[in-house]
Design a protein around this motif. Structure first.
Motif, PDB file in Angstrom:
ATOM      1  N   VAL A  53       0.428  -0.998  -0.214  1.00 34.22           N
ATOM      2  CA  VAL A  53      -0.295  -0.058   0.062  1.00 34.22           C
ATOM      3  C   VAL A  53       1.053   1.339  -0.037  1.00 34.22           C
ATOM      4  O   VAL A  53       1.743   1.793   0.874  1.00 34.22           O
ATOM      5  CB  VAL A  53      -0.975   0.332   1.301  1.00 34.22           C
ATOM      6  CG1 VAL A  53      -1.573   1.305   1.223  1.00 34.22           C
ATOM      7  CG2 VAL A  53      -2.070  -1.359   1.169  1.00 34.22           C
ATOM      8  N   ARG A  56       0.893   8.090   1.312  1.00 36.00           N
ATOM      9  CA  ARG A  56       1.637   9.768   0.417  1.00 36.00           C
ATOM     10  C   ARG A  56       2.348  10.394   1.548  1.00 36.00           C
ATOM     11  O   ARG A  56       1.993  10.469   2.483  1.00 36.00           O
ATOM     12  CB  ARG A  56      -0.075   9.662  -0.272  1.00 36.00           C
ATOM     13  CG  ARG A  56      -1.224   8.824  -0.825  1.00 36.00           C
ATOM     14  CD  ARG A  56      -0.041   9.032  -2.307  1.00 36.00           C
ATOM     15  NE  ARG A  56      -0.835   9.997  -3.195  1.00 36.00           N
ATOM     16  CZ  ARG A  56       0.161  10.395  -4.243  1.00 36.00           C
ATOM     17  NH1 ARG A  56       0.569   9.689  -5.185  1.00 36.00           N
ATOM     18  NH2 ARG A  56      -0.705  11.499  -4.730  1.00 36.00           N
ATOM     19  N   PHE A  84      -7.378   1.916   4.576  1.00 34.42           N
ATOM     20  CA  PHE A  84      -7.016   2.483   3.399  1.00 34.42           C
ATOM     21  C   PHE A  84      -6.422   1.545   2.022  1.00 34.42           C
ATOM     22  O   PHE A  84      -7.155   2.075   1.102  1.00 34.42           O
ATOM     23  CB  PHE A  84      -5.611   2.726   4.310  1.00 34.42           C
ATOM     24  CG  PHE A  84      -4.673   3.844   3.539  1.00 34.42           C
ATOM     25  CD1 PHE A  84      -5.240   5.242   3.242  1.00 34.42           C
ATOM     26  CD2 PHE A  84      -3.290   3.784   1.936  1.00 34.42           C
ATOM     27  CE1 PHE A  84      -4.063   6.170   1.921  1.00 34.42           C
ATOM     28  CE2 PHE A  84      -3.333   4.471   0.981  1.00 34.42           C
ATOM     29  CZ  PHE A  84      -3.394   5.700   1.122  1.00 34.42           C
ATOM     30  N   THR A  88      -8.840   2.956  -2.007  1.00 34.45           N
ATOM     31  CA  THR A  88      -7.050   3.080  -2.874  1.00 34.45           C
ATOM     32  C   THR A  88      -6.977   1.816  -3.691  1.00 34.45           C
ATOM     33  O   THR A  88      -6.265   1.963  -4.417  1.00 34.45           O
ATOM     34  CB  THR A  88      -5.597   3.068  -2.027  1.00 34.45           C
ATOM     35  OG1 THR A  88      -5.193   2.635  -1.200  1.00 34.45           O
ATOM     36  CG2 THR A  88      -5.793   4.545  -1.167  1.00 34.45           C
ATOM     37  N   ASN A  89      -7.405   0.699  -3.482  1.00 30.50           N
ATOM     38  CA  ASN A  89      -7.756  -0.449  -4.249  1.00 30.50           C
ATOM     39  C   ASN A  89      -9.182  -0.626  -5.068  1.00 30.50           C
ATOM     40  O   ASN A  89      -9.320  -2.027  -6.075  1.00 30.50           O
ATOM     41  CB  ASN A  89      -7.084  -1.359  -4.261  1.00 30.50           C
ATOM     42  CG  ASN A  89      -4.980  -1.296  -4.169  1.00 30.50           C
ATOM     43  OD1 ASN A  89      -4.630  -1.461  -5.052  1.00 30.50           O
ATOM     44  ND2 ASN A  89      -5.490  -0.632  -2.654  1.00 30.50           N
ATOM     45  N   ASN A  91     -11.758   1.536  -7.395  1.00 34.01           N
ATOM     46  CA  ASN A  91     -11.827   2.510  -7.890  1.00 34.01           C
ATOM     47  C   ASN A  91     -12.669   2.177  -8.826  1.00 34.01           C
ATOM     48  O   ASN A  91     -12.355   1.876 -10.007  1.00 34.01           O
ATOM     49  CB  ASN A  91     -10.442   3.210  -7.684  1.00 34.01           C
ATOM     50  CG  ASN A  91      -9.690   2.899  -6.488  1.00 34.01           C
ATOM     51  OD1 ASN A  91      -8.890   2.610  -6.614  1.00 34.01           O
ATOM     52  ND2 ASN A  91     -10.449   4.374  -5.269  1.00 34.01           N
ATOM     53  N   ALA A 104      -5.812   1.334  -9.826  1.00 30.86           N
ATOM     54  CA  ALA A 104      -4.876   2.040  -8.627  1.00 30.86           C
ATOM     55  C   ALA A 104      -3.425   1.635  -9.461  1.00 30.86           C
ATOM     56  O   ALA A 104      -2.148   2.653  -8.984  1.00 30.86           O
ATOM     57  CB  ALA A 104      -4.527   1.281  -7.761  1.00 30.86           C
ATOM     58  N   ARG A 108      -0.801   4.743 -11.490  1.00 26.17           N
ATOM     59  CA  ARG A 108       0.493   4.864  -9.862  1.00 26.17           C
ATOM     60  C   ARG A 108       1.427   6.075 -11.080  1.00 26.17           C
ATOM     61  O   ARG A 108       1.686   6.432 -10.297  1.00 26.17           O
ATOM     62  CB  ARG A 108       1.278   3.725 -10.408  1.00 26.17           C
ATOM     63  CG  ARG A 108       2.081   3.234  -9.643  1.00 26.17           C
ATOM     64  CD  ARG A 108       2.667   2.117  -9.243  1.00 26.17           C
ATOM     65  NE  ARG A 108       1.741   1.483  -8.309  1.00 26.17           N
ATOM     66  CZ  ARG A 108       2.095  -0.362  -8.789  1.00 26.17           C
ATOM     67  NH1 ARG A 108       2.437  -1.141  -9.471  1.00 26.17           N
ATOM     68  NH2 ARG A 108       1.198  -0.729  -7.783  1.00 26.17           N
ATOM     69  N   LEU A 228      -4.039  13.072  -1.514  1.00 28.79           N
ATOM     70  CA  LEU A 228      -5.481  12.123  -2.681  1.00 28.79           C
ATOM     71  C   LEU A 228      -4.062  11.498  -3.583  1.00 28.79           C
ATOM     72  O   LEU A 228      -3.526  11.839  -4.870  1.00 28.79           O
ATOM     73  CB  LEU A 228      -5.996  13.167  -3.111  1.00 28.79           C
ATOM     74  CG  LEU A 228      -7.667  12.153  -3.810  1.00 28.79           C
ATOM     75  CD1 LEU A 228      -8.022  12.355  -1.944  1.00 28.79           C
ATOM     76  CD2 LEU A 228      -8.245  13.389  -3.937  1.00 28.79           C
ATOM     77  N   PRO A 229      -4.302  10.239  -3.300  1.00 27.79           N
ATOM     78  CA  PRO A 229      -3.802   9.077  -4.309  1.00 27.79           C
ATOM     79  C   PRO A 229      -4.246   9.403  -5.858  1.00 27.79           C
ATOM     80  O   PRO A 229      -5.670  10.273  -5.835  1.00 27.79           O
ATOM     81  CB  PRO A 229      -3.885   7.869  -4.251  1.00 27.79           C
ATOM     82  CG  PRO A 229      -4.489   7.851  -2.297  1.00 27.79           C
ATOM     83  CD  PRO A 229      -5.516   9.288  -2.315  1.00 27.79           C
ATOM     84  N   GLN A 231      -6.298   7.457  -8.376  1.00 36.63           N
ATOM     85  CA  GLN A 231      -6.628   6.479  -8.302  1.00 36.63           C
ATOM     86  C   GLN A 231      -7.737   7.157  -7.502  1.00 36.63           C
ATOM     87  O   GLN A 231      -9.089   6.345  -7.832  1.00 36.63           O
ATOM     88  CB  GLN A 231      -6.677   5.090  -8.075  1.00 36.63           C
ATOM     89  CG  GLN A 231      -6.352   4.522  -6.542  1.00 36.63           C
ATOM     90  CD  GLN A 231      -4.602   4.647  -6.521  1.00 36.63           C
ATOM     91  OE1 GLN A 231      -3.862   5.611  -6.259  1.00 36.63           O
ATOM     92  NE2 GLN A 231      -4.262   3.728  -5.118  1.00 36.63           N
ATOM     93  N   ASP A 232      -7.867   8.071  -6.813  1.00 41.53           N
ATOM     94  CA  ASP A 232      -8.711   8.501  -5.829  1.00 41.53           C
ATOM     95  C   ASP A 232      -9.222  10.085  -6.288  1.00 41.53           C
ATOM     96  O   ASP A 232     -10.452  10.910  -5.999  1.00 41.53           O
ATOM     97  CB  ASP A 232      -8.823   8.610  -4.292  1.00 41.53           C
ATOM     98  CG  ASP A 232      -8.869   7.385  -3.811  1.00 41.53           C
ATOM     99  OD1 ASP A 232      -9.959   6.197  -3.535  1.00 41.53           O
ATOM    100  OD2 ASP A 232      -8.028   6.616  -3.423  1.00 41.53           O
TER     101      ASP A 232
END
Length: 328
Positions: A53, A56, A84, A88-89, A91, A104, A108, A228-229, A231-232
């Motif tokens: 994972v 960030r 989390f 984040t996985n 989406n 995700a 990346r 914020l990642p 993918q989100d």
């Protein structure tokens, strides 16, 4: 307002990541619902927690509202947060992939700096903001919101962000402005699925101005105290917790104040299934999915869907006099 007690729902009515591909194919009859296994079961079997994972950058100076006040205002919920890893996985972000478990990895290397957001249209002070300027507009707050997908699954997400109203007040909307339109980045090199016809690009969304000014509507810049990642929805996305998740547009580059109701991507794609408002409502079924029950990702079983996703006290007044069964 009379709310009927939700009836039980078969798990087959909740979409899995493998059956939820693209609605154009659904409408053409090329993909059938097929599996009798619910979202949660398929998710646990086909999408085990990732081996790594990615952490960030931490966000400094996050403001947390006093617990009692946050609960009263809808800024916090007394429910377990979704992990989390799951947030984040798992989406929906069609610009990268129609497979929730693949987003995700596809996202990346998405580059989010430099980044600007233009605010234009019916405003007295139009401006293009650099991302760092946006982050200085208002204190970054933690908001722990329910997140409900129209497919029948849900999460509880600890967002970090600031009220959308803070930005709109700065640009000073004209009296003729009644709606707010949003647009996602259009860049097929960085968002590879924009090279396909799965949707009409760029992704667009909209709110009534009074909805956008509601304190619950935020521009999210992080989650779990981290930036914020991709993918989100990095680096900045809309979050409207009383509406279905597809209304919370990701990777925003333009916000326009307009006089008339703007077109929105899914409403244009399938008007009978995706209304402009798309408020969470157990009494308004989607043509493919009953909305009476939902599955909370990471938890067993299902739970009844709440009107406005449980935020009726905070937003119900926005829709007084409207028939929520037809103004969906």
């Amino acid at each position: 307002m009379l709310i009927k007690k939700p009836a039980d729902i078969e798990s087959s009515e909740i979409t899995s990541q493998k059956t939820y591909m693209n609605r154009r194919l659904f409408m053409r009859g090329a993909i059938l619902a097929g599996s009798a296994v619910g979202t949660g079961l398929l998710y646990s079997k086909l999408n085990p927690p990732p081996a790594v994972v990615e952490e960030r950058a931490k966000i400094a100076g996050i403001v947390t509202q006093p617990s009692e006040d946050a609960m009263r205002r809808g800024f916090n919920v007394n429910e377990a947060r979704t992990s989390f890893a799951d947030i984040t996985n798992y989406n929906n972000f069609y610009e990268f992939s129609t497979d929730k478990g693949a987003v995700a990895a596809e996202a990346r290397d998405f580059v989010t700096r430099p980044w600007t957001v233009s605010i234009e249209g019916l405003v007295n002070k139009p401006k293009t903001f650099d991302l760092d300027d946006l982050l200085k507009l208002a204190p970054q707050e933690e908001r722990i919101y329910r997140h409900r997908c129209v497919e029948g699954w849900s999460m509880v997400i600890p967002w970090v962000g600031f009220p959308l109203s803070a930005l709109l007040k700065i640009v000073d909307p004209l009296s003729s402005a009644h709606y707010v339109a949003f647009q996602t980045l259009l860049d097929p090199k960085r968002l590879p699925n924009q090279n396909t016809g799965v949707l009409a690009w760029p992704y667009i969304e909209g709110l009534r101005l009074d909805e956008a000014m509601n304190p619950l509507a935020i521009l999210a810049t992080g989650l779990y105290g981290q930036t914020l990642p991709p993918q989100d929805g990095a680096p900045i996305r809309l979050v409207t917790p009383w509406k279905y998740g597809f209304k919370s547009i990701k990777s925003i580059v333009k916000i326009s104040l307009v006089a008339n109701q703007p077109p929105t991507t899914w409403n244009v794609e399938w008007p009978a299934a995706y209304g402009f408002y798309s408020n969470v409502n157990p009494d308004v079924p989607h043509p493919r999915y009953s909305q009476q029950m939902e599955h909370r990702i990471g938890e067993p079983g299902s739970r009844p869907t709440l009107l406005f996703n449980g935020y009726a006290e905070q937003v119900g007044h926005l829709y007084e006099g409207m028939d929520l069964r037809t103004n969906y």
